[in-house]
Design an enzyme around this catalytic site. Structure first.
Site, PDB file in Angstrom:
ATOM      1  CG  PHE A  88      66.448  -3.097 -17.382  1.00 27.31           C
ATOM      2  CD1 PHE A  88      65.924  -2.748 -18.613  1.00 27.31           C
ATOM      3  CD2 PHE A  88      67.825  -3.232 -17.263  1.00 27.31           C
ATOM      4  CE1 PHE A  88      66.746  -2.542 -19.712  1.00 27.31           C
ATOM      5  CE2 PHE A  88      68.668  -3.027 -18.351  1.00 27.31           C
ATOM      6  CZ  PHE A  88      68.133  -2.683 -19.575  1.00 27.31           C
ATOM      7  CE  LYS A 116      57.070  -5.707 -12.417  1.00 27.98           C
ATOM      8  NZ  LYS A 116      57.655  -4.477 -11.895  1.00 27.98           N
ATOM      9  CE  LYS A 166      61.023  -7.962  -9.973  1.00 33.49           C
ATOM     10  NZ  LYS A 166      62.210  -7.273  -9.511  1.00 33.49           N
ATOM     11  CG  ASN A 225      66.780   4.241  -7.076  1.00 39.94           C
ATOM     12  OD1 ASN A 225      67.600   4.440  -7.960  1.00 39.94           O
ATOM     13  ND2 ASN A 225      65.471   4.277  -7.309  1.00 39.94           N
ATOM     14  CG  ASP A 278      59.380  -0.766  -5.807  1.00 36.63           C
ATOM     15  OD1 ASP A 278      58.920  -0.722  -6.959  1.00 36.63           O
ATOM     16  OD2 ASP A 278      60.412  -1.403  -5.512  1.00 36.63           O
ATOM     17  CE  LYS A 289      64.627  21.664   7.020  1.00 36.07           C
ATOM     18  NZ  LYS A 289      65.711  22.548   7.413  1.00 36.07           N
TER      19      LYS A 289
HETATM   20  O1  PMT Z   1      71.133   3.540 -13.751  1.00 35.46           O
HETATM   21  P1  PMT Z   1      72.378   2.706 -13.532  1.00 35.46           P
HETATM   22  O2  PMT Z   1      73.249   3.231 -12.410  1.00 35.46           O
HETATM   23  O3  PMT Z   1      73.138   2.489 -14.822  1.00 35.46           O
HETATM   24  O4  PMT Z   1      71.921   1.257 -13.028  1.00 35.46           O
HETATM   25  C1  PMT Z   1      71.219   0.412 -13.901  1.00 35.46           C
HETATM   26  C2  PMT Z   1      70.054  -0.291 -13.192  1.00 35.46           C
HETATM   27  C3  PMT Z   1      70.590  -1.265 -12.169  1.00 35.46           C
HETATM   28  C4  PMT Z   1      69.132   0.741 -12.514  1.00 35.46           C
HETATM   29  C5  PMT Z   1      69.250  -1.016 -14.327  1.00 35.46           C
HETATM   30  O5  PMT Z   1      70.077  -1.921 -14.979  1.00 35.46           O
HETATM   31  C6  PMT Z   1      68.044  -1.730 -13.773  1.00 35.46           C
HETATM   32  O6  PMT Z   1      68.111  -2.865 -13.302  1.00 35.46           O
HETATM   33  N1  PMT Z   1      66.864  -1.072 -13.812  1.00 35.46           N
HETATM   34  C7  PMT Z   1      65.626  -1.556 -13.173  1.00 35.46           C
HETATM   35  C8  PMT Z   1      65.673  -1.265 -11.707  1.00 35.46           C
HETATM   36  C9  PMT Z   1      64.416  -1.681 -11.000  1.00 35.46           C
HETATM   37  O7  PMT Z   1      63.658  -0.824 -10.602  1.00 35.46           O
HETATM   38  O8  PMT Z   1      64.189  -2.958 -10.936  1.00 35.46           O
HETATM   39  P2  PMT Z   1      62.876  -3.646 -10.270  1.00 35.46           P
HETATM   40  O9  PMT Z   1      63.177  -5.076 -10.288  1.00 35.46           O
HETATM   41  O10 PMT Z   1      62.576  -2.970  -8.959  1.00 35.46           O
HETATM   42  O11 PMT Z   1      61.714  -3.289 -11.277  1.00 35.46           O
HETATM   43  C10 PMT Z   1      61.394  -4.135 -12.354  1.00 35.46           C
HETATM   44  C11 PMT Z   1      60.903  -3.322 -13.547  1.00 35.46           C
HETATM   45  O12 PMT Z   1      59.685  -2.656 -13.184  1.00 35.46           O
HETATM   46  C12 PMT Z   1      61.854  -2.261 -14.042  1.00 35.46           C
HETATM   47  O13 PMT Z   1      61.807  -2.250 -15.454  1.00 35.46           O
HETATM   48  C13 PMT Z   1      61.268  -0.966 -13.495  1.00 35.46           C
HETATM   49  O14 PMT Z   1      61.539   0.154 -14.372  1.00 35.46           O
HETATM   50  C14 PMT Z   1      59.782  -1.284 -13.468  1.00 35.46           C
HETATM   51  N2  PMT Z   1      59.024  -0.549 -12.451  1.00 35.46           N
HETATM   52  C15 PMT Z   1      59.234  -0.764 -11.115  1.00 35.46           C
HETATM   53  C16 PMT Z   1      58.452  -0.094 -10.176  1.00 35.46           C
HETATM   54  C17 PMT Z   1      57.459   0.791 -10.636  1.00 35.46           C
HETATM   55  N3  PMT Z   1      56.709   1.463  -9.775  1.00 35.46           N
HETATM   56  N4  PMT Z   1      57.275   0.979 -11.943  1.00 35.46           N
HETATM   57  C18 PMT Z   1      58.022   0.319 -12.851  1.00 35.46           C
HETATM   58  O15 PMT Z   1      57.838   0.502 -14.073  1.00 35.46           O
END
Ligand code: PMT
Length: 407
Positions: free
Chosen positions: A326, A344, A340, A213, A282, A292
């Protein structure tokens, strides 16, 4: 109250033009800025640019005038400038300047000022990748680091010389934020161990392809840098990004969500604050082919399985740690952040609307809403990721205190 005055030392490199933006960024943060330019710097940018921006005379040489009084006045000027200013910021710090600082040469105003300067020194090196990687430059950087100076390592990317690699001067806003943090430094994270995740993960499709991503890692690296500067021991579990390790931070590089999960769980018990800024994939491919995948004219479908949600797993396992997640959203930002937060078991979720221009993924700025487990919502104004990192830590510490007082 900190003395918000800076000497901006400008070295002779192509990045010198960015130092004009740095002068402005420092002033926007309340600094009075005195610019000192080396002779080589003046080949790239004219002193008038800095004089106009800062409203102050620019120092360009050791002996300024022709008359006997001028010589006398200027020969002690470096002492006065050294005494009056709170911080010396050198950007771009060229290979030549790093060498002269490291070995104590005083053959122009800037290097003489450096020796007379007793306050904090922030160096932002910028140069060609081979020059940066050269053993001589690295040895000089090591000397300067051991001397206690702050070194903002150069970013990676395309350089003016046509090559790509480490050597770019960091963003002026980031340098200015860093200078401000040094002077207004709080040691309120002394004794804490902060675990930060940053960047994307890469889920392989076959040995040469992957799903990923747009995360650049900037938000997570800003969190790590801010926490380290406030006294924490910081471990940064990072997906593949092009950012230099923040000063004093241990970086644990990973590629996949599963590697990130392992690296985080291994460090969970020793952490007191956990910040999950990474954009973790995800889904991963159910079964990755060993060879490949060949291109054919046929439609290809992928079978994907969900990755483990690391944040949710930490939420289940955490004991006394403060957990900051985040959320990257494109709609219903507050509702999703709150969902969330609860699902979580976080103490805070930092939600960003990643569909807004100039914020979220890749940008230097961000606009966030902090959803707290107390039900409170905090909406700081749009700011640099580095400045927001400090705000998030401020609010996290206040929240922890409030939670302790309640229990
Ligand atoms: O890296 P940059 O370019 O500076 O951009 C910053 C950002 C947009 C990436 C950052 O600010 C941000 O929002 N990070 C979280 C991105 C994200 O994966 O969001 P989510 O809503 O999909 O996930 C929610 C939370 O679950 C996040 O804390 C993520 O780390 C966590 N997660 C998600 C999926 C997974 N399998 N494991 C996780 O721990």
């Amino acid at each position: 109250m900190a003395n918000l005055s800076a000497v901006l030392g400008v070295g002779g490199g192509i990045a010198a033009y960015k130092s004009a933006e740095l002068a402005r960024a420092l002033m926007q943060r309340g600094f009075a800025v005195t610019t000192v330019m080396t002779e080589a710097a003046q080949e790239f940018v004219r002193p008038l640019t800095f004089a106009a921006l800062t409203g102050r005379k620019v120092i360009t040489r050791m002996f300024a005038g022709d008359g006997p009084d001028d010589v006398l006045a200027s020969s002690v000027e470096h002492i006065g400038v050294a005494k009056e200013n709170g911080i010396l910021v050198v950007a771009p710090a060229t290979a030549d300047l790093l060498a002269r600082f490291a070995h104590g040469l005083a053959n122009d105003f800037l290097t003489t000022l450096y020796l007379a300067f007793e306050g904090p020194v922030l160096l932002a090196p910028a140069m060609n990748t081979a020059m940066w990687n050269h053993a001589a430059t690295q040895a000089n950087v090591e000397i300067l680091r051991r001397r206690g100076h702050h070194i903002l390592e150069p970013d990676s990317g395309p350089l003016a010389c046509g090559t790509t690699g480490p050597g770019r001067m960091p963003d002026p806003e980031r340098i200015a934020d860093y200078a401000l943090s040094i002077l207004t430094r709080r040691r309120d994270l002394d004794g804490e161990t902060v675990l930060v995740t940053a960047g994307p993960t890469r889920e392989p499709l076959d040995p040469v392809r992957f799903i990923s991503n747009r995360s650049s890692g900037k938000m997570g690296y800003a969190m790590a840098e801010a926490a380290a500067l406030r006294g924490a021991r910081v471990q940064l579990v990072s997906g593949p990004v092009h950012l230099a390790a923040p000063e004093g931070v241990e970086v644990i590089p990973v590629q996949t969500a599963e590697q990130m999960r392992r690296a985080v769980l291994d460090r969970l018990d020793e952490s007191t604050i956990i910040v999950k800024a990474a954009a973790v994939a995800d889904y991963h491919v159910t079964s990755v082919p060993k060879q490949k995948v060949k291109k054919t004219a046929l439609r290809l479908s992928l079978e994907l399985d969900p990755t483990v949600d690391i944040l949710a797993e930490i939420g289940q396992r955490k004991k006394n740690q403060l957990l900051i997640g985040f959320a990257a959203e494109t709609e219903n930002v507050v509702a999703e952040a709150r969902r969330k937060l609860q699902a979580k078991n976080c103490d805070m979720v930092v939600a960003n609307n990643v569909s807004l221009d100039g914020t979220g993924f890749e940008s230097d700025d961000n606009e966030v809403i902090l959803a707290l487990s107390t039900g409170e919502l905090i909406t700081p104004p749009r700011d640099t990721k580095r400045a927001l990192a400090d705000r998030i830590l401020d609010e996290a510490l206040k929240l922890r205190l409030a939670l302790h007082q309640r229990s």
